[in-house]
Design a protein around this motif. Structure first.
Motif, PDB file in Angstrom:
ATOM      1  N   MET A   1       0.849  -1.206   0.000  1.00  0.00           N
ATOM      2  CA  MET A   1       0.000   0.000   0.000  1.00  0.00           C
ATOM      3  C   MET A   1       0.887   1.261   0.000  1.00  0.00           C
ATOM      4  SD  MET A   1      -2.995   1.035   2.686  1.00  0.00           S
ATOM      5  CE  MET A   1      -4.218  -0.210   2.425  1.00  0.00           C
ATOM      6  N   THR A   2       0.607   2.197  -0.906  1.00  0.00           N
ATOM      7  CA  THR A   2       1.445   3.396  -0.985  1.00  0.00           C
ATOM      8  C   THR A   2       1.100   4.371   0.140  1.00  0.00           C
ATOM      9  OG1 THR A   2      -0.143   4.556  -2.353  1.00  0.00           O
ATOM     10  CG2 THR A   2       1.507   3.218  -3.514  1.00  0.00           C
ATOM     11  N   ASP A   3       1.971   5.348   0.299  1.00  0.00           N
ATOM     12  CA  ASP A   3       1.749   6.378   1.317  1.00  0.00           C
ATOM     13  C   ASP A   3       0.417   7.093   1.108  1.00  0.00           C
ATOM     14  OD1 ASP A   3       3.892   6.061   2.878  1.00  0.00           O
ATOM     15  OD2 ASP A   3       4.782   8.037   2.483  1.00  0.00           O
ATOM     16  N   THR A   4       0.151   7.401  -0.153  1.00  0.00           N
ATOM     17  CA  THR A   4      -1.073   8.134  -0.472  1.00  0.00           C
ATOM     18  C   THR A   4      -2.315   7.319  -0.106  1.00  0.00           C
ATOM     19  OG1 THR A   4       0.185   8.982  -2.329  1.00  0.00           O
ATOM     20  CG2 THR A   4      -2.156   9.478  -2.316  1.00  0.00           C
ATOM     21  N   GLN A   5      -2.250   6.026  -0.419  1.00  0.00           N
ATOM     22  CA  GLN A   5      -3.402   5.173  -0.075  1.00  0.00           C
ATOM     23  C   GLN A   5      -3.572   5.071   1.435  1.00  0.00           C
ATOM     24  OE1 GLN A   5      -2.056   1.805  -2.327  1.00  0.00           O
ATOM     25  NE2 GLN A   5      -3.695   2.019  -3.838  1.00  0.00           N
ATOM     26  N   GLN A   6      -2.431   4.961   2.121  1.00  0.00           N
ATOM     27  CA  GLN A   6      -2.485   4.900   3.595  1.00  0.00           C
ATOM     28  C   GLN A   6      -3.086   6.180   4.148  1.00  0.00           C
ATOM     29  OE1 GLN A   6       1.188   4.016   5.532  1.00  0.00           O
ATOM     30  NE2 GLN A   6       1.380   2.019   4.566  1.00  0.00           N
ATOM     31  N   PHE A   7      -2.667   7.307   3.555  1.00  0.00           N
ATOM     32  CA  PHE A   7      -3.174   8.587   4.043  1.00  0.00           C
ATOM     33  C   PHE A   7      -4.672   8.699   3.787  1.00  0.00           C
ATOM     34  CE2 PHE A   7      -4.175  13.118   3.587  1.00  0.00           C
ATOM     35  CZ  PHE A   7      -3.833  13.531   4.857  1.00  0.00           C
ATOM     36  N   GLU A   8      -5.100   8.194   2.659  1.00  0.00           N
ATOM     37  CA  GLU A   8      -6.529   8.237   2.342  1.00  0.00           C
ATOM     38  C   GLU A   8      -7.327   7.449   3.389  1.00  0.00           C
ATOM     39  OE1 GLU A   8      -6.925   7.736  -1.842  1.00  0.00           O
ATOM     40  OE2 GLU A   8      -9.069   8.208  -1.769  1.00  0.00           O
ATOM     41  N   GLY A   9      -6.794   6.301   3.788  1.00  0.00           N
ATOM     42  CA  GLY A   9      -7.451   5.502   4.828  1.00  0.00           C
ATOM     43  C   GLY A   9      -7.471   6.233   6.158  1.00  0.00           C
ATOM     44  N   PHE A  10      -6.334   6.841   6.488  1.00  0.00           N
ATOM     45  CA  PHE A  10      -6.197   7.628   7.718  1.00  0.00           C
ATOM     46  C   PHE A  10      -7.238   8.758   7.728  1.00  0.00           C
ATOM     47  CE2 PHE A  10      -4.239  11.482   9.533  1.00  0.00           C
ATOM     48  CZ  PHE A  10      -3.872  11.060  10.797  1.00  0.00           C
ATOM     49  N   MET A  11      -7.357   9.401   6.587  1.00  0.00           N
ATOM     50  CA  MET A  11      -8.274  10.534   6.488  1.00  0.00           C
ATOM     51  C   MET A  11      -9.725  10.070   6.655  1.00  0.00           C
ATOM     52  SD  MET A  11      -8.272  13.418   3.545  1.00  0.00           S
ATOM     53  CE  MET A  11      -8.108  12.211   2.288  1.00  0.00           C
ATOM     54  N   ARG A  12     -10.057   8.962   6.041  1.00  0.00           N
ATOM     55  CA  ARG A  12     -11.433   8.462   6.151  1.00  0.00           C
ATOM     56  C   ARG A  12     -11.776   8.088   7.607  1.00  0.00           C
ATOM     57  NH1 ARG A  12     -13.545   8.637   1.239  1.00  0.00           N
ATOM     58  NH2 ARG A  12     -12.163   8.247  -0.522  1.00  0.00           N
ATOM     59  N   ASN A  13     -10.761   7.639   8.343  1.00  0.00           N
ATOM     60  CA  ASN A  13     -10.992   7.296   9.757  1.00  0.00           C
ATOM     61  C   ASN A  13     -11.342   8.525  10.588  1.00  0.00           C
ATOM     62  OD1 ASN A  13     -10.517   4.615   9.448  1.00  0.00           O
ATOM     63  ND2 ASN A  13      -8.363   4.713  10.044  1.00  0.00           N
ATOM     64  N   TYR A  14     -10.727   9.650  10.234  1.00  0.00           N
ATOM     65  CA  TYR A  14     -10.858  10.832  11.106  1.00  0.00           C
ATOM     66  C   TYR A  14     -11.709  11.954  10.516  1.00  0.00           C
ATOM     67  CZ  TYR A  14      -7.151   8.936  14.068  1.00  0.00           C
ATOM     68  OH  TYR A  14      -6.420   8.158  14.925  1.00  0.00           O
ATOM     69  N   GLN A  15     -12.157  11.806   9.278  1.00  0.00           N
ATOM     70  CA  GLN A  15     -12.796  12.954   8.623  1.00  0.00           C
ATOM     71  C   GLN A  15     -14.083  13.422   9.328  1.00  0.00           C
ATOM     72  OE1 GLN A  15     -13.602  12.112   4.530  1.00  0.00           O
ATOM     73  NE2 GLN A  15     -15.126  10.537   4.948  1.00  0.00           N
ATOM     74  N   ASN A  16     -14.866  12.494   9.853  1.00  0.00           N
ATOM     75  CA  ASN A  16     -16.095  12.915  10.540  1.00  0.00           C
ATOM     76  C   ASN A  16     -15.776  13.707  11.801  1.00  0.00           C
ATOM     77  OD1 ASN A  16     -17.521  11.645   8.588  1.00  0.00           O
ATOM     78  ND2 ASN A  16     -18.285   9.982   9.853  1.00  0.00           N
ATOM     79  N   MET A  17     -14.761  13.244  12.534  1.00  0.00           N
ATOM     80  CA  MET A  17     -14.379  13.924  13.770  1.00  0.00           C
ATOM     81  C   MET A  17     -13.879  15.351  13.470  1.00  0.00           C
ATOM     82  SD  MET A  17     -11.259  13.183  16.273  1.00  0.00           S
ATOM     83  CE  MET A  17     -10.246  14.142  15.189  1.00  0.00           C
ATOM     84  N   VAL A  18     -13.017  15.460  12.458  1.00  0.00           N
ATOM     85  CA  VAL A  18     -12.462  16.777  12.107  1.00  0.00           C
ATOM     86  C   VAL A  18     -13.571  17.696  11.601  1.00  0.00           C
ATOM     87  CG1 VAL A  18     -10.953  17.960  10.463  1.00  0.00           C
ATOM     88  CG2 VAL A  18     -10.133  15.934  11.657  1.00  0.00           C
ATOM     89  N   PHE A  19     -14.415  17.162  10.740  1.00  0.00           N
ATOM     90  CA  PHE A  19     -15.501  17.980  10.185  1.00  0.00           C
ATOM     91  C   PHE A  19     -16.469  18.400  11.302  1.00  0.00           C
ATOM     92  CE2 PHE A  19     -19.673  18.483   8.125  1.00  0.00           C
ATOM     93  CZ  PHE A  19     -19.349  19.491   7.243  1.00  0.00           C
TER      94      PHE A  19
END
Lengths: 188, 159
Positions: A1-19
Motif C-alpha cells: 500500500m502506498t503512502d497516499t493510499q495509507q493517508f486516504e485511509g487515515f483521512m477516512r478514519n478521522y474525517q467525521n471527527m475533524v468535520f
C-alpha cells in the motif's frame, strides 16, 4: 500500500471527527469543509509522525479547533455586522438546517429527532455563546483555557457559556431536578 | 447566580451535547484533499514557499543572497570612492542624480500639500473628515439594507 493510499485511509478514519469539530465551531458547512481540508493538508505534511501515533486524533482535533478559531477571528471583525444580521434573518425565517446523519441503524426515530433538535439549537446560538460552549463541552477546555484562547476575560467566558446553556435549556425545554428551588430569582 | 442551579444546568446540557453524534463529512472531502495534495506535489519546488524548498536549495539560496548583498555593498562603496576619478563612475553618478531630482520633486509636492492644508484651516479639514465619515456610514447603511432585502424571507413571515 502506498503512502497516499495509507493517508486516504487515515483521512477516512478521522474525517467525521475533524468535520464535526469545525462544523460545531463555525456552524457553516462550507467553512467547515475548507477548514477540514486544511487540517488534512497539514496532517499530510506530518504523516510520517502521525501515521502510527496514538495521539493523532487529538492532534487533528486541536488543529481543527485552532484553524476554526483563526477563521472566525479573521472574518469576524470584517463581517460580524453583516453575519449577525444574517444570523437573525435566518432564525426569523426559520430556515431549514442540515442535520447529522444517523450514527447507527438501530437508533430509534425519536432519538434521531431529539439529536437533530439539539444540533439545530446549538447551531442557532450566536457565535459568542456557541464557540465557548463547544470548547467547554466538546473540546473539554477549562474556563481559563477558553478565556485565554478567545482573548476574553474569565468572567465573560463564564457568562457566555451560562447564557448558551440557558438558551439551550429554554429551546430544548430541559428540566432540571428540583428546578423551582434551584433557579435564580431573576429567572423565575 | 445560584451555584447549585449552574451545576445542574451544566450537567444537564452536557448530557444532551454528549449524546450528539458526529457530523458526517461531505462525501467529496477526501477527494478534494487528495486533489489538493496532487496539485501541491505537481508544483515545482521553486514555485512553492521558501520554507518548502529542499534543504540544499534553501542553503544555496541563502548563501547566494548573502554573496549578492556583500558584492552590492562592496561595489557601492568602491563606486562612491571612484566617482570623482573615472569617467564611467561619473556617468553612473549622473544617472543617480536623476533619482535625486525625483526625490526633490516629491519633497516639493509634499510641502505644497502641507501649505494648502494649513491655508484651508481646521474647520474645512474637520468638515471634510465629517463628510467622509458620513459617506462611509451611508455606504454601510445602504449595504446593510441591500443585504437585508436580499436575504429577507420571501413569504414575509417571521417567527
Amino acid at each position: 500500500m502506498t503512502d497516499t493510499q495509507q493517508f486516504e485511509g487515515f483521512m477516512r478514519n478521522y474525517q467525521n471527527m475533524v468535520f464535526s469539530t469545525a462544523m460545531r465551531l463555525l456552524a457553516n458547512p462550507a467553512d467547515a469543509e475548507d477548514v477540514a481540508q486544511e487540517v488534512f493538508l497539514r496532517a499530510y505534511q506530518r504523516f510520517d509522525e502521525l501515521r502510527d501515533s496514538p495521539t493523532a486524533g487529538g492532534w487533528l482535533k486541536t488543529v481543527a479547533a485552532n484553524l476554526s478559531l483563526n477563521h472566525l477571528s479573521r472574518y469576524r471583525s470584517r463581517w460580524s455586522f453583516f453575519s449577525e444580521l444574517l444570523g437573525r434573518g435566518r432564525e426569523e425565517a426559520g430556515c431549514e438546517m442540515e442535520f447529522p446523519a444517523d450514527e447507527s441503524a438501530t437508533e430509534t426515530g425519536e432519538q434521531a429527532d431529539r439529536r437533530a433538535l439539539v444540533e439545530e439549537a446549538l447551531q442557532k446560538l450566536p457565535a459568542t455563546q456557541r464557540v465557548p460552549l463547544v470548547l467547554y463541552h466538546f473540546e473539554e477546555l477549562t474556563y481559563e483555557e477558553i478565556a485565554a484562547k478567545l482573548g476574553v476575560s474569565l468572567g465573560k467566558a463564564k457568562t457566555d457559556i451560562f447564557r448558551a446553556r440557558e438558551t439551550l435549556r429554554r429551546r430544548l425545554r430541559l428540566r432540571l431536578t428540583d428546578e423551582p428551588r434551584l433557579r435564580p430569582a431573576h429567572q423565575t | 447566580m445560584n451555584a447549585e442551579y449552574e451545576k445542574q444546568l451544566e450537567s444537564c446540557v452536557g448530557r444532551e451535547l454528549k449524546a450528539l453524534g458526529e457530523w458526517e463529512a461531505p462525501p467529496d472531502l477526501a477527494r478534494r484533499v487528495m486533489r489538493a495534495i496532487e496539485r501541491r506535489a505537481a508544483t515545482p519546488w521553486y514555485r512553492r514557499e521558501w520554507l518548502a524548498w529542499p534543504m540544499t536549495c534553501r542553503a544555496a539560496s541563502l548563501v547566494g543572497l548573502m554573496v549578492a548583498f556583500g558584492l552590492l555593498s562592496l561595489g557601492s562603496a568602491r563606486l562612491a570612492h571612484l566617482a570623482t576619478l573615472t569617467p564611467l563612475a561619473q556617468h553612473v553618478s549622473r544617472w543617480l542624480s536623476l533619482t535625486d531630482a525625483v526625490w526633490k520633486a516629491a519633497e516639493a509636492l509634499a510641502t505644497a500639500l502641507g501649505l494648502a492644508l494649513r491655508s484651508l484651516g481646521p474647520a474645512v479639514i474637520l468638515g471634510g473628515a465629517v463628510l467622509m465619515v458620513a459617506c462611509y456610514a451611508a455606504c454601510l447603511g445602504l449595504g446593510t439594507l441591500c443585504l437585508r432585502l436580499a436575504f429577507a424571507p420571501l413569504n414575509g413571515k417571521s417567527s
